[in-house]
Design a protein around this motif. Structure first.
Motif, PDB file in Angstrom:
ATOM      1  N   TYR A 145      -9.692  27.998  -9.326  1.00 59.93           N
ATOM      2  CA  TYR A 145      -8.895  28.394 -10.573  1.00 59.93           C
ATOM      3  C   TYR A 145      -9.363  29.644 -10.973  1.00 59.93           C
ATOM      4  O   TYR A 145      -8.801  30.544 -11.346  1.00 59.93           O
ATOM      5  N   LEU A 146     -10.607  29.552 -11.365  1.00 60.91           N
ATOM      6  CA  LEU A 146     -11.245  30.742 -12.036  1.00 60.91           C
ATOM      7  C   LEU A 146     -11.099  32.076 -10.930  1.00 60.91           C
ATOM      8  O   LEU A 146     -10.967  33.015 -11.767  1.00 60.91           O
ATOM      9  N   ASN A 147     -11.029  31.840  -9.674  1.00 60.70           N
ATOM     10  CA  ASN A 147     -10.927  33.099  -9.036  1.00 60.70           C
ATOM     11  C   ASN A 147      -9.746  33.704  -9.213  1.00 60.70           C
ATOM     12  O   ASN A 147      -9.567  35.078  -9.031  1.00 60.70           O
ATOM     13  N   GLU A 148      -8.712  33.366  -9.660  1.00 64.10           N
ATOM     14  CA  GLU A 148      -7.365  33.539 -10.023  1.00 64.10           C
ATOM     15  C   GLU A 148      -7.632  35.043 -11.016  1.00 64.10           C
ATOM     16  O   GLU A 148      -6.885  35.826 -11.162  1.00 64.10           O
ATOM     17  N   PHE A 149      -8.697  34.726 -11.842  1.00 60.90           N
ATOM     18  CA  PHE A 149      -8.805  35.739 -12.654  1.00 60.90           C
ATOM     19  C   PHE A 149      -9.895  36.702 -12.511  1.00 60.90           C
ATOM     20  O   PHE A 149     -10.490  37.490 -13.273  1.00 60.90           O
ATOM     21  N   GLY A 150     -10.416  36.825 -11.241  1.00 66.46           N
ATOM     22  CA  GLY A 150     -11.351  37.769 -10.686  1.00 66.46           C
ATOM     23  C   GLY A 150     -12.416  37.912 -11.437  1.00 66.46           C
ATOM     24  O   GLY A 150     -13.011  37.125 -12.123  1.00 66.46           O
ATOM     25  N   ALA A 151     -12.742  39.336 -11.615  1.00 64.95           N
ATOM     26  CA  ALA A 151     -13.830  39.821 -12.383  1.00 64.95           C
ATOM     27  C   ALA A 151     -13.764  39.540 -13.835  1.00 64.95           C
ATOM     28  O   ALA A 151     -15.098  39.698 -14.789  1.00 64.95           O
ATOM     29  N   ARG A 152     -12.742  39.228 -14.453  1.00 65.01           N
ATOM     30  CA  ARG A 152     -12.650  39.184 -15.851  1.00 65.01           C
ATOM     31  C   ARG A 152     -13.108  37.477 -16.199  1.00 65.01           C
ATOM     32  O   ARG A 152     -13.436  37.533 -17.442  1.00 65.01           O
ATOM     33  N   VAL A 153     -13.633  36.620 -15.278  1.00 60.41           N
ATOM     34  CA  VAL A 153     -14.297  35.504 -15.900  1.00 60.41           C
ATOM     35  C   VAL A 153     -15.559  35.850 -16.015  1.00 60.41           C
ATOM     36  O   VAL A 153     -16.360  36.629 -15.426  1.00 60.41           O
ATOM     37  N   PRO A 154     -16.127  35.370 -17.168  1.00 56.59           N
ATOM     38  CA  PRO A 154     -17.464  35.476 -17.562  1.00 56.59           C
ATOM     39  C   PRO A 154     -18.301  34.885 -16.639  1.00 56.59           C
ATOM     40  O   PRO A 154     -17.946  33.555 -16.191  1.00 56.59           O
ATOM     41  N   PRO A 155     -19.523  35.782 -16.173  1.00 56.58           N
ATOM     42  CA  PRO A 155     -20.456  34.983 -15.156  1.00 56.58           C
ATOM     43  C   PRO A 155     -21.022  33.641 -15.351  1.00 56.58           C
ATOM     44  O   PRO A 155     -21.289  32.675 -14.659  1.00 56.58           O
ATOM     45  N   GLU A 156     -21.353  33.505 -16.791  1.00 57.18           N
ATOM     46  CA  GLU A 156     -21.815  32.280 -17.332  1.00 57.18           C
ATOM     47  C   GLU A 156     -20.974  30.905 -16.921  1.00 57.18           C
ATOM     48  O   GLU A 156     -21.479  29.867 -16.956  1.00 57.18           O
ATOM     49  N   MET A 157     -19.722  31.290 -16.825  1.00 53.35           N
ATOM     50  CA  MET A 157     -18.789  30.081 -16.450  1.00 53.35           C
ATOM     51  C   MET A 157     -18.936  29.384 -15.135  1.00 53.35           C
ATOM     52  O   MET A 157     -19.186  28.222 -14.715  1.00 53.35           O
ATOM     53  N   ARG A 158     -19.114  30.478 -13.995  1.00 53.82           N
ATOM     54  CA  ARG A 158     -19.448  30.349 -12.802  1.00 53.82           C
ATOM     55  C   ARG A 158     -20.760  29.472 -12.767  1.00 53.82           C
ATOM     56  O   ARG A 158     -21.080  28.416 -11.913  1.00 53.82           O
ATOM     57  N   ALA A 159     -21.576  30.169 -13.459  1.00 50.94           N
ATOM     58  CA  ALA A 159     -23.113  29.463 -13.439  1.00 50.94           C
ATOM     59  C   ALA A 159     -23.183  28.080 -14.049  1.00 50.94           C
ATOM     60  O   ALA A 159     -23.746  27.065 -13.468  1.00 50.94           O
ATOM     61  N   GLU A 160     -22.162  27.695 -15.075  1.00 56.92           N
ATOM     62  CA  GLU A 160     -22.106  26.377 -15.516  1.00 56.92           C
ATOM     63  C   GLU A 160     -21.477  25.274 -14.397  1.00 56.92           C
ATOM     64  O   GLU A 160     -22.083  24.085 -14.373  1.00 56.92           O
ATOM     65  N   LEU A 161     -20.418  25.993 -13.713  1.00 51.53           N
ATOM     66  CA  LEU A 161     -20.215  25.109 -12.489  1.00 51.53           C
ATOM     67  C   LEU A 161     -21.189  24.861 -11.431  1.00 51.53           C
ATOM     68  O   LEU A 161     -20.992  23.885 -11.012  1.00 51.53           O
ATOM     69  N   ASP A 162     -21.802  25.906 -11.142  1.00 56.02           N
ATOM     70  CA  ASP A 162     -22.871  25.663 -10.333  1.00 56.02           C
ATOM     71  C   ASP A 162     -23.866  24.424 -10.564  1.00 56.02           C
ATOM     72  O   ASP A 162     -24.421  23.816  -9.692  1.00 56.02           O
ATOM     73  N   ARG A 163     -24.388  24.684 -11.804  1.00 55.51           N
ATOM     74  CA  ARG A 163     -25.104  23.742 -12.510  1.00 55.51           C
ATOM     75  C   ARG A 163     -24.390  22.241 -12.215  1.00 55.51           C
ATOM     76  O   ARG A 163     -25.111  21.387 -11.949  1.00 55.51           O
ATOM     77  N   ILE A 164     -23.223  21.913 -12.776  1.00 55.65           N
ATOM     78  CA  ILE A 164     -22.762  20.625 -13.044  1.00 55.65           C
ATOM     79  C   ILE A 164     -22.643  20.145 -11.007  1.00 55.65           C
ATOM     80  O   ILE A 164     -22.999  19.237 -10.646  1.00 55.65           O
TER      81      ILE A 164
END
Ligand code: OXD
Ligand code: MN
Length: 591
Positions: A566-585
């Protein structure tokens, strides 16, 4: 008449900007009359009487529902129309994949063609309004021009409407311009356009609340969220509720749920008998404007002054406060009628329908008697649990932010985010079954980040970045939680009783915020153990409770993968911290 004219002239004198804009709209739309709304009770009463005389409003049983009226909409105009709602920014990427976009000049061109001459034979009403307490620095004003007296009557209930708002506009020199016409109520000629860069809204072809009461979703969420981003605050689809514990301390929670998922019920909750000494105070049931306060906490005001709530399901046991509140001076839309002209809806318990929401003799073959998205409009002051703090210009300090959706599975009853940044991901991952509040299929699970999918006035990627940045403006940020009152068992039955018993979950949250409650740490956040919740007097099987508080690793691994997609739909506008949070989970789920 002379007095009305004088009042009209002096109101127009208050703000040149408003007067000039009204003049240009008048030239475009060609109304027979112009009426400046002063917002007095006598004015609204007169409007209602005129509408009753023309058959546009129906009187109800005065003995049982004094001062209440019924409006029936066009059957094609009963909900928000997301596919016809546009955010028109100069750059499409600023509106983002979460919005429908149209080039502003193209949108204005189309709308001018629709509005041209559309008020011939009608009255143009000028509705000045203030969103929020009239003396709050956080409040913002607007002017809605409309040809619908139904809209005027609703705006008088939902906002601080009339002369004081116009006086504030004259002082501040700025306002949101909202132009509305019901047009022909033709779904083919219906558009709800937003121009955040111009602080303007243009809405044509619908008289339904979210499409036509422009102070609500259009101004207080779509335009305000845009303004909030550039000014360092948040405009959110959240109820605000004050919870007083038996020790007499009151703490406030702001909670975001998608439309028709129980915000009004939670905001007016009646504590269960087994929780004596607890009290609930409603600050707002739909929208919160949140500002960092001088003490580093987050403060909330409710920009609205009334409730536009879903009627079906409201009864003595689901929402006693609302059930009593809508007994007088309430405007009902699209409910059914009993033989003695009482309003009736599915779940009312008392009485039987004889006439359905379309005015036909009731026949179950035609579907429910009341429309599933039938509504009540009522002044907030009539709510027995109305909080005096709702009028406080400083707002109320928020101890916890709650996100939730309507989900049969996956999401546990409650969990707590580790910190603000994780909380932003938790909010962004809200998913919920669609409801009758918008046209389209009901019951489909879709992502509805922060319950703002239909309402964020700009790109969600930028919105999440803004949410993350709010954390650094708060030295004492609220705790962030996620709840799901709607989990079902294998037989499709709700597992949690909901309604008043939701207070047990809120109690745990407030104790967590005060550092007084335990939890277990899980991959997705902190979950209460059954013994961490106040279960006194609750009738629930231990296994059901255990299931409600357990996470399924496989389902959650899938959930994280879906969220990443879902986040990928928003491409580069997604703050990197959000992907990092998902990686952590993800890592913790696999550990
Ligand atoms: C509402 C909605 O009317 O969210 O509040 O649709
Ligand atoms: Mn809403």
């Amino acid at each position: 008449m002379a007095t009305a004219q004088q009042s009209l002239a002096s109101l127009a004198d208050l703000s040149r900007g408003v007067a000039e804009w009204v003049q240009s709209v008048k030239q475009l739309t060609q109304p027979d009359h112009v009426h400046w709304c002063a917002g007095t009770d006598a004015e609204i009463e007169q409007l209602k009487q005129q509408m009753v005389a023309r058959g546009e409003l129906l009187t109800l049983n005065e003995d049982v529902f004094p001062g209440c009226l019924l409006a029936r909409s066009d059957p094609s105009d009963v909900a928000r129309v997301e596919h016809l709602t546009f955010v028109c920014t100069a750059k499409p990427e600023d509106a983002g994949p979460n919005n429908h976009w149209m080039d502003p000049s193209e949108a204005h061109r189309r709308m001018r063609n629709l509005f041209r001459g559309c008020m011939k034979g009608r009255t143009l009403y000028v509705v000045p309004y203030c969103m929020g307490p009239i003396d709050s620095p956080y409040s913002r004003c607007g002017v809605e021009i409309t040809d619908s007296p139904y809209v005027v009557v609703n705006m008088a209930l939902m906002t601080r409407m009339g002369r004081p708002a116009l006086e504030r506009i004259a002082r501040e020199g700025t306002f949101v311009k909202g132009l509305h016409s019901t047009g022909e109520l033709d779904p083919e000629r219906r558009f709800i356009m937003h121009f955040p860069e111009e602080l303007a809204i243009e809405s044509y072809g619908s008289g339904y609340g979210g499409n036509a009461l422009l102070g609500k979703k259009c101004h207080a969420l779509r335009i305000a969220s845009w303004q909030a981003r550039s000014e360092g605050w948040l405009a959110e689809h959240m109820l605000i509720v004050g919870i007083q514990n038996p020790q007499g301390e009151t703490h406030y929670i702001a909670a975001a749920f998608p439309s028709a998922c129980g915000k009004t019920n939670l905001a007016m909750l009646i504590p269960p008998d087994s929780m004596p000494g607890w009290k609930i105070f409603t600050v707002g049931d739909d929208i919160a404007w949140l500002h960092p306060g001088p003490d580093g906490r987050l403060y909330a005001i409710n920009p609205e002054a009334g409730y536009f709530g879903v009627v079906p399901g409201t009864n003595e046991s689901t929402n006693r406060n609302a059930y009593h509140m809508i007994r007088r001076d309430t405007l009902f839309t699209n409910v059914a009628l009993t033989a003695d002209r009482q309003p009736w809806w599915e779940g009312r318990v008392n009485g039987e329908p004889t006439i359905d929401w379309q005015g036909r003799p009731f026949d179950p073959k035609n579907g429910p008697a009341a429309h599933p998205n039938s509504r009540f409009t009522v002044a907030a002051k009539l709510n027995p649990s109305y909080s005096p703090a709702a009028e406080d210009p400083r707002g109320v300090p928020i101890s916890a932010i709650v996100f939730g959706g309507r989900r049969r599975e996956v999401a546990p009853l409650v969990y707590e985010a580790r910190d603000w940044a994780h909380g932003v991901v938790v909010g962004a991952s809200v998913a919920s079954e669609t409801t009758a509040a918008a046209t389209g299929q009901v019951g489909i699970v879709r992502r509805d980040p922060m319950a703002m999918k239909p309402f964020a006035g700009y790109n969600f990627g930028d919105y999440w970045r803004h949410w993350l940045s709010m954390g650094s403006r708060l030295s004492k940020p609220p705790r962030v939680f996620h709840v799901n009152w709607f989990r079902r068992d294998a037989d499709g039955k709700f597992m949690w009783p909901g309604f008043g018993d939701n207070l047990r979950v809120l109690e745990w949250m407030l104790k967590r915020a005060a550092g007084n409650a335990d939890a277990t740490d899980s991959a997705i956040g902190a979950l209460p153990r059954p013994e961490d919740l106040n279960l006194k007097g609750l009738d629930i099987a231990p296994q059901t409770l255990q299931d409600l508080l357990t996470i399924d690793r496989t389902a959650w691994t899938q959930e994280v993968a879906d969220m990443r997609e879902y986040l990928n739909e928003f491409g580069a506008r997604v703050p990197p911290e959000m992907r990092a949070e998902l990686d952590r989970i993800d890592k913790r789920l696999k550990a």
